[in-house]
Design a protein around this motif. Structure first.
Motif, PDB file in Angstrom:
ATOM      1  N   TRP A 333       0.640  -1.502  -0.342  1.00  0.00           N
ATOM      2  CA  TRP A 333      -0.015   0.137   0.290  1.00  0.00           C
ATOM      3  C   TRP A 333       0.860   0.897  -0.147  1.00  0.00           C
ATOM      4  O   TRP A 333       2.189   1.185   0.825  1.00  0.00           O
ATOM      5  N   ASN A 334       0.401   2.470  -0.677  1.00  0.00           N
ATOM      6  CA  ASN A 334       1.395   4.298  -0.660  1.00  0.00           C
ATOM      7  C   ASN A 334       1.004   4.304   0.977  1.00  0.00           C
ATOM      8  O   ASN A 334       0.246   4.462   1.123  1.00  0.00           O
ATOM      9  N   ASN A 340      -0.450  -0.968  -4.527  1.00  0.00           N
ATOM     10  CA  ASN A 340       0.432  -0.915  -5.212  1.00  0.00           C
ATOM     11  C   ASN A 340       0.822  -1.717  -6.047  1.00  0.00           C
ATOM     12  O   ASN A 340       1.323  -3.203  -4.842  1.00  0.00           O
TER      13      ASN A 340
END
Length: 357
Positions: A333-334, A340
């Motif tokens: 996760w971004n 992502n």
């Protein structure tokens, strides 16, 4: 001379003692029955199977259930380790009737556990004319979806919009259930769009359908204008995403796009959804991955990792048939809360198994 003999004798006795000691030690090592330490291989390679278009994975009670399109029936694989899927003997759990609305072209089955029962959502039609394709539901009240009776709950859709409809899935969001699918606006429409409706139960829609996406960008229009295979993804913070496939599945450019629901937004309000302008997962020429799409999401066995499952071809130009094989890879996760997915990996890549496998 006597002293010299004494020294030689002492040396001889010492050497004999050392020899006995060494002999005894060697014998002890040879008799050791402790088994050697076996290092378990914690790696695997994609694809999970040699063929499996439109793959789907659902995890419940430590078991992973896999299914995919084979066009003629619905088959389930059950395994405690998803990376070992190829070692499992699959089981046909439902075969279509010989005639009728759901007798042909069995596509994109998905298994869900809702309100204490198992449900299979799938696409089927009445003939070889794909215009008859619609979404249908099966129900199983048993504990094991690979056994027990599957009851036909019929077609699921908006009665006021009885048009081409495929790839149905369920999103659970803020204590409500939503049905999401790919369809067309009319009987003469040639563009596949993403629709959503609230559900009153696992086989009935409560609201009219609402369009939340259509092909807007060039990357969604390769071969034909297509948005299909929608899948819900809820982030660790509770944000809802819908990841869908864009462009015609017969092209190398088939890939994944993404919709994001604004925080505390209404899933039935199109204005509350925003679309990424570029694909979030697409072909990799360097890795020989073409047409990656029609995905799903699942957690590792210990719930510590997020994984994506998708199909792809390993050569250019193979199209939309049985050469599409199911692959999985971990995603992260971004910082802005979006997933992502990275780049689709080559089948030659050695991957670490999902945590807990």
């Amino acid at each position: 001379m006597r002293g010299h003999k004494t020294i030689k004798g002492a040396l001889l006795i010492g050497l004999i003692a050392m020899g006995l000691s060494c002999s005894k030690h060697t014998s002890t090592q040879g008799d050791d029955t402790t088994p050697p330490v076996v290092v378990k291989d914690n790696t695997f390679y994609n694809p999970l199977l040699s063929s499996g278009p439109d793959p789907w994975i659902y995890k419940k009670d430590g078991m992973f259930y896999f299914t995919s399109t084979n066009a003629v029936n619905i088959t389930l694989w059950a395994t405690p380790a998803i990376s070992d899927l190829s070692k499992v003997t699959p089981k046909v759990v439902w075969s279509p009737p010989t005639t009728g609305a759901n007798s042909k072209n069995i596509w994109a089955p998905e298994l869900h556990y809702l309100q204490g029962k198992w449900y299979l959502y799938y696409t089927a039609g009445a003939s070889s004319d794909l215009a008859t394709q619609r979404c249908f539901v099966l129900e199983n009240a048993g504990g094991d979806p690979t056994s027990g009776a599957w009851v036909d709950k019929g077609k699921i859709g908006d009665p006021a919009a009885n048009f081409f409809a495929i790839d149905g899935t369920v999103m659970e969001y803020k204590s409500k259930m939503y049905f999401i699918w790919s369809g067309q606006i009319s009987a003469s429409d040639a563009t596949q769009r993403i629709y959503i409706a609230e559900m009153s139960d696992p086989w009935t829609l409560k609201s009219a359908r609402v369009q939340i996406s259509k092909p807007d960008y060039d990357w969604e229009k390769r071969g034909s204008s297509v948005n299909e295979g929608p899948e819900a993804l809820i982030s660790p913070s509770g944000t809802a995403f819908v990841v869908y496939s864009g462009s015609n599945c017969a092209t190398d450019d088939y890939g994944l796009g993404m919709l994001r629901l604004k925080d505390n937004g209404d899933p039935l309000n199109p204005a509350d959804w925003t679309k990424s302008a570029t694909p979030v997962f697409s072909k990799s020429i360097n890795n020989n991955v073409f047409g990656p799409g029609h995905n799903g999401f699942f957690k590792s066995k210990d719930d510590k990792e997020d994984w994506i499952v998708y199909h792809a071809n390993s050569q250019s130009g193979l199209g939309c048939g049985g050469t599409r094989s199911p692959r999985i890879q971990k995603f992260t996760w971004n910082t802005d809360g979006t997933p992502n997915f990275g780049e689709p990996l080559a089948v030659s890549s050695k991957l670490t198994k999902p945590s807990g496998d």
